[in-house]
Scaffold this active site. Sequence first.
Site, PDB file in Angstrom:
ATOM      1  CB  CYS A 118      -0.903   0.000   1.234  1.00 61.53           C
ATOM      2  SG  CYS A 118      -1.909   1.494   1.363  1.00 61.53           S
ATOM      3  CG  HIS A 148      -7.122   3.218   0.906  1.00 60.77           C
ATOM      4  ND1 HIS A 148      -6.356   3.470   2.019  1.00 60.77           N
ATOM      5  CD2 HIS A 148      -6.313   2.570   0.041  1.00 60.77           C
ATOM      6  CE1 HIS A 148      -5.134   2.983   1.828  1.00 60.77           C
ATOM      7  NE2 HIS A 148      -5.072   2.428   0.646  1.00 60.77           N
ATOM      8  CG  HIS A 176      -5.650  -1.874  -1.543  1.00 64.69           C
ATOM      9  ND1 HIS A 176      -4.629  -2.544  -0.912  1.00 64.69           N
ATOM     10  CD2 HIS A 176      -5.356  -0.553  -1.408  1.00 64.69           C
ATOM     11  CE1 HIS A 176      -3.771  -1.674  -0.405  1.00 64.69           C
ATOM     12  NE2 HIS A 176      -4.190  -0.445  -0.703  1.00 64.69           N
ATOM     13  CD  GLU A 177      -6.693   1.907  -4.290  1.00 68.56           C
ATOM     14  OE1 GLU A 177      -6.773   2.857  -3.477  1.00 68.56           O
ATOM     15  OE2 GLU A 177      -5.620   1.320  -4.511  1.00 68.56           O
TER      16      GLU A 177
HETATM   17 ZN   LIG Z   1      -3.494   1.476  -0.236  1.00 67.55          ZN
END
Ligand SMILES: [Zn+2]
Length: 213
Positions: A127, A179, A175-176
């Site tokens: 990341c 976030h 993953h995004e």
């Molecule tokens: Zn990340």
Amino acid sequence: MKQSSWMPPLPPAREYKKENLIEMLSTSQFLYQVGESPLLRMPTKTIPQEAITRDETKQKIAYLKDCLKKFREITSGKGRGIAAPQVGIPERFAVIYMPERDDPMLTIINPIITKKAEEQVTFPEACMSCNSLIVQVARPAWIIFSYFDEEGKKQFWETNDDTDTGRMYNRIFQHEIDHLDGIINIDYAQGKDLVFESQAAQYEQATFQQIKR
Ligand SMILES: [Zn+2]
């Protein structure tokens, strides 16, 4: 360090780490690391649909795209996606680099996951905001989600692409989207699964591993 006739084996990746730290110094001009900004740990604000095509939103999207472009330039092509809170914008959008598309920068606004595969796969994930940790993360093999594009039109991500490319995008999107909910991949770390990146091959040669039930 004082040299003596006896020495323990030295860490093999000193040069790689040096290069990595120099890159980090450049990317820290615009990118927050975990612990540097509370925004990385907060759910983002949904963008009202009528505000998507406003100038202010367009400028924020252009800024995020520019950050991803700069990150990729500095790191010779690392960085597949970036979410707004990583550069100090507390809003629900992210940009994913997809070189197969005519426009390689795909913006997803207000994504909502509607379905997740039961099959789970693990893959070592890095990341940008946890440089340079790598963590084995188990995630659903694919997801279906809705989002708005830059014109404010509703779109869907739904792919049965079971190739490594398809699996990779399904993972990058998860993953995004994490976030945007204040979740970082290290949150899934199981103790010994968390390591520092010490060579490029560590990531480049990684493969998806299916989790046996
Ligand atoms: Zn990340």
